[in-house]
Scaffold this active site. Structure first.
Site, mmCIF file in Angstrom:
data_model
loop_
_atom_site.group_PDB
_atom_site.id
_atom_site.type_symbol
_atom_site.label_atom_id
_atom_site.label_comp_id
_atom_site.label_asym_id
_atom_site.label_seq_id
_atom_site.Cartn_x
_atom_site.Cartn_y
_atom_site.Cartn_z
ATOM 1 N N CYS A 122 0.852 -1.177 0.000
ATOM 2 C CA CYS A 122 0.000 0.000 0.000
ATOM 3 C C CYS A 122 0.895 1.236 0.000
ATOM 4 C CB CYS A 122 -0.941 0.113 1.196
ATOM 5 S SG CYS A 122 -2.069 -1.252 1.377
ATOM 6 N N ARG A 127 3.407 -0.287 -5.058
ATOM 7 C CA ARG A 127 3.195 -0.837 -3.723
ATOM 8 C C ARG A 127 1.862 -1.578 -3.595
ATOM 9 N NH1 ARG A 127 6.828 1.950 -0.202
ATOM 10 N NH2 ARG A 127 5.683 1.228 1.585
ATOM 11 N N TRP A 146 -2.906 -2.623 -1.490
ATOM 12 C CA TRP A 146 -2.656 -4.049 -1.665
ATOM 13 C C TRP A 146 -3.414 -4.699 -0.514
ATOM 14 C CZ3 TRP A 146 -0.584 -8.248 0.949
ATOM 15 C CH2 TRP A 146 -0.326 -9.372 0.170
ATOM 16 N N ASN A 173 -0.854 2.212 5.555
ATOM 17 C CA ASN A 173 -0.042 1.139 4.996
ATOM 18 C C ASN A 173 0.424 0.288 6.174
ATOM 19 O OD1 ASN A 173 3.447 1.174 4.006
ATOM 20 N ND2 ASN A 173 2.000 -0.468 3.808
ATOM 21 N N GLY A 174 0.085 -1.019 6.155
ATOM 22 C CA GLY A 174 0.510 -1.893 7.250
ATOM 23 C C GLY A 174 -0.645 -2.750 7.729
ATOM 24 N N GLU A 192 15.504 -18.507 -9.849
ATOM 25 C CA GLU A 192 15.118 -17.140 -10.214
ATOM 26 C C GLU A 192 14.345 -17.149 -11.544
ATOM 27 O OE1 GLU A 192 14.710 -14.338 -9.114
ATOM 28 O OE2 GLU A 192 15.020 -12.844 -10.662
ATOM 29 N N LYS A 229 10.581 -15.728 -11.979
ATOM 30 C CA LYS A 229 10.231 -14.672 -12.946
ATOM 31 C C LYS A 229 9.084 -15.133 -13.822
ATOM 32 C CE LYS A 229 11.730 -11.812 -11.702
ATOM 33 N NZ LYS A 229 12.712 -11.587 -10.691
ATOM 34 N N GLU A 274 5.676 -15.435 -11.867
ATOM 35 C CA GLU A 274 5.056 -14.220 -11.323
ATOM 36 C C GLU A 274 4.476 -13.304 -12.400
ATOM 37 O OE1 GLU A 274 7.530 -11.540 -9.033
ATOM 38 O OE2 GLU A 274 9.242 -11.959 -10.288
ATOM 39 N N HIS A 324 15.605 -37.780 -8.346
ATOM 40 C CA HIS A 324 15.111 -38.104 -7.004
ATOM 41 C C HIS A 324 13.622 -37.786 -6.878
ATOM 42 C CE1 HIS A 324 19.131 -39.057 -5.659
ATOM 43 N NE2 HIS A 324 19.535 -37.962 -6.286
ATOM 44 N N LYS A 329 5.299 -4.389 -5.229
ATOM 45 C CA LYS A 329 6.762 -4.290 -5.317
ATOM 46 C C LYS A 329 7.424 -4.297 -3.945
ATOM 47 C CE LYS A 329 10.533 -3.290 -7.728
ATOM 48 N NZ LYS A 329 11.057 -4.499 -8.350
HETATM 49 C C1 F6R Z 1 10.448 -11.014 -7.582
HETATM 50 C C2 F6R Z 1 10.604 -9.970 -6.587
HETATM 51 C C3 F6R Z 1 10.445 -10.336 -5.168
HETATM 52 C C4 F6R Z 1 11.398 -9.525 -4.279
HETATM 53 C C5 F6R Z 1 11.111 -9.796 -2.797
HETATM 54 C C6 F6R Z 1 12.079 -9.068 -1.896
HETATM 55 O O1 F6R Z 1 10.658 -10.536 -8.865
HETATM 56 O O2 F6R Z 1 10.828 -8.838 -6.896
HETATM 57 O O3 F6R Z 1 10.603 -11.706 -4.948
HETATM 58 O O4 F6R Z 1 12.710 -9.877 -4.599
HETATM 59 O O5 F6R Z 1 9.808 -9.399 -2.510
HETATM 60 O O6 F6R Z 1 11.969 -7.693 -2.080
HETATM 61 P P1 F6R Z 1 13.121 -6.723 -1.605
HETATM 62 O O7 F6R Z 1 14.322 -7.033 -2.441
HETATM 63 O O8 F6R Z 1 12.592 -5.356 -1.834
HETATM 64 O O9 F6R Z 1 13.381 -7.028 -0.163
#
Ligand code: F6R
Length: 605
Positions: A2, A27, A74, A98-99, A477, A481, A484, A500, A600
């Site tokens: 948020c 956010r 969010w 926010n929280g 990773e 990607k 998501e 396994h 984000k």
């Molecule tokens: C995936 C992604 C998330 C962040 C995770 C940690 O693409 O961006 O998995 O890496 O939420 O976020 P930070 O790095 O801001 O602590």
């Protein structure tokens, strides 16, 4: 998660609030809303979904007023409906939050005894109800807000606006970040400086437990005990707040493409000739017995990669953990331990909690962050910026490669300090690293082949990623990607783990993406690949030209990358993994920059 904003302006604030919310949409984007006070009366507009829906609403139902607050959500408590959208209102107060208010049920029960019933499913409305209750009991706005703040448990950044008060916002911060912006005859509050960038570059960050009485004349700040405190006003660099797409279709595309440039700049920030210069107070690796690396998501995969570097190059024992697990496991953190936290935003709630657990236990708290003014950076003994610039796309791309870069530089520094790397070897490795932006460009030039492979992969329901050694975290990773942003189910395995269990999943409908530079483990990965193909699996091999040639016939798709020193391969191979996900998402028509259910900055646990 948020984003919140508040403006005490000279002009109509609705457009300013919307512009700030646009910059905070990373956010969360489940709903958005603004409230203003005009002619002494509070009013609000709220809309479900992206900010553009609120903008449309404001065209038909404008909101006047020179004082206002805004929110992009969010959802945590309650579905993303208009009723649950912020700003919330009770009586003569409106609030954005926010929280998470953890004791909202107890507070609600208490308010119910006074005959007060909520209209929404949110925790935030309870805060508005509590303040309203204190206002009704005769307290003036600032006292009512301050008394309510003392009752709240959990994490919050809050901004209150009051009926009849056109020159007052009360703002508070505990567990979630909040910045105050200073204008001339105007004042602002926002979840971060980026939100306020078009309006001011003069920022004061509230500290944990702080709350502020903001008027157009300035901000009076108080700590949790209510004592007045001074917090420094800083100039925020505007190049850290630019959030345009620069002609690209998506922020993610721009951020992938920026990697050669930002990596070169980041190297420039750390290298003086062959010396790796850390920001003050530096780190003496001769005294480190053990490293604990903690992070979430993509940043966690950067830590997993770094484990290989620290152990191989510097022979330092490394433990890597997911912050949400680490924080509640109460792991022993002994003397001689350096605890290192990696976070793009520097605000991730679990990572911050893990950091606070280690403070006072570990010898040193270090962090690798993108947002240099973030809480994690501020609470570290040593904060190492990754210099990636603002990352807007929800899927992390350039921040990942820049995190890897700083972690690798640290590992090289540690290896040198511990007598594990001779000057000539270091110089040769750094020369390779300096050449990496050029290899990044060459990898980006493979975009056509990657897009072609991605189109085919986008037809699958399930995808597997395989990698060995340093390519294993990269496989994780790559899978993250892809899932998501394209919503294709993807899993990653260390190649050696395949037989396994996961090999049971292989059939012709499951593409298997193998990330395998021709390193010391290449032949072993090729054997695993053959096992996949022998069972009808479709292999997409990402390797260098000779690797692809040596892998033999039967490969479904191949993506050739330039040759690279195997120690640097994780950085280079990140790019095709990002592009595969990007193009698969484009093929599926999903929302690349704002994938469903995500945000984000994850400021709630
Ligand atoms: C995936 C992604 C998330 C962040 C995770 C940690 O693409 O961006 O998995 O890496 O939420 O976020 P930070 O790095 O801001 O602590």
């Amino acid at each position: 998660m948020c984003g919140i904003v508040g403006v005490l302006g000279k002009h109509e604030v609705a457009p300013m609030l919307v512009e700030a919310l646009k910059r905070l949409e990373y956010r969360g984007y489940d709903s958005a809303g603004i409230a203003t006070v005009n002619g002494g009366k509070l009013d609000r507009r709220r809309a479900v979904g992206k900010l553009v829906n609120l903008q449309d609403l404001l065209v038909h139902q404008p909101l006047a007023g020179k004082a206002g607050i805004g929110h992009t959500r969010w959802a945590t408590h309650g579905a993303p409906t208009e009723r649950n959208a912020h700003p919330h209102r009770a009586g003569k107060v409106s609030v954005v939050h926010n929280g998470i208010i953890e004791n909202f049920r107890e507070l609600r029960a208490e308010l119910a005894e006074c005959g007060l019933a909520p209209e929404t499913e949110t925790d935030t409305e309870t805060v508005a109800m509590l303040v309203s209750h204190y206002l009704e009991s005769g307290l003036p706005p600032v006292e009512a807000a301050s008394k309510a703040l003392g009752r709240l448990e959990g994490a919050f950044a809050l901004a209150f606006l009051f009926d009849g008060e056109e020159d007052l916002i009360v703002a508070a911060r505990k567990g979630s970040p909040l910045a105050i912006g200073h204008g001339s005859g105007e004042m602002f509050v926002g979840s971060d400086a980026i939100a306020l960038a078009p309006m001011t570059d003069r920022i004061t960050y509230l500290e944990e437990g702080d709350w502020a009485v903001v008027t157009r004349a300035g901000a009076e700040i108080f700590d949790e005990s209510g004592a007045p405190v001074q917090r420094e006003e800083k100039r925020v660099r505007l190049d850290q707040t630019q959030v345009d797409k620069a002609g690209y279709k998506h922020f993610m595309a721009k951020e992938i493409a920026q990697q050669p440039t930002v990596l070169a700049e980041a190297l420039g920030a750390y290298l003086k000739g062959d010396e790796i210069v850390l920001p003050s107070p530096g780190l003496d690796f001769t005294e480190v017995d053990r490293l604990v690396l903690v992070a979430c998501g993509t940043a966690y995969y950067a830590c997993l990669t770094a484990k290989y570097w620290f152990e191989k190059l510097a022979r330092i024992p490394v433990e890597v953990d997911i912050a949400s697990e680490f924080r509640y496991r109460e792991p022993p953190v002994t003397k001689g331990t350096v605890a290192l936290f990696v976070s793009q935003s520097g605000e991730t709630a679990d990572t911050l909690a893990a950091l606070r657990y280690c403070a006072g236990r570990a010898d040193r708290i270090a962090s690798v962050v993108n947002v240099e003014t973030s809480t994690i950076a501020r609470e570290s003994d040593l904060a190492l910026p990754i210099h990636a610039g603002v990352e807007v796309g929800v899927a992390s791309t350039k921040a990942f490669t820049c995190q890897l870069n700083v972690l690798l530089l640290l590992a090289i520094k540690a290896a040198e300090a511990r007598g594990r790397m001779a000057a000539a070897e270091k110089s040769e490795l750094l020369a390779q690293l300096r050449a990496l932006p050029g290899l990044f460009n060459a990898a980006l030039d493979r975009d056509g082949a990657i897009a072609e492979a991605a189109r085919k992969i986008s037809e699958a329901r399930d995808v597997l990623f395989l990698g060995r050694g340093m390519m294993y975290p990269l496989a994780l990773e790559g899978a993250l990607k892809l899932k998501e942003i394209s919503y294709i189910h993807a899993e990653a395995y260390a190649s050696g783990e395949l037989k396994h269990g996961p090999i049971a999943l292989i059939d012709k409908s499951v593409p298997v993406i193998v990330m395998a530079p021709r390193d010391g483990l290449f032949d072993k990965t090729v054997s695993n690949m053959q096992e996949v193909m022998a069972r009808g699996g479709k292999v997409c091999l990402i390797s260098d030209a000779r690797g692809i040639e040596e892998a033999g016939d039967g490969i479904w798709q191949s993506i050739p990358l330039p040759d690279v020193d195997e120690r640097l391969a994780p950085l280079l191979y990140a790019l095709p993994a990002q592009l595969l996900a990007y193009h698969a998402a484009i093929a599926k028509g999903t929302d690349v920059d704002q994938p469903r259910n995500l945000a984000k900055s994850v400021t709630v646990e």
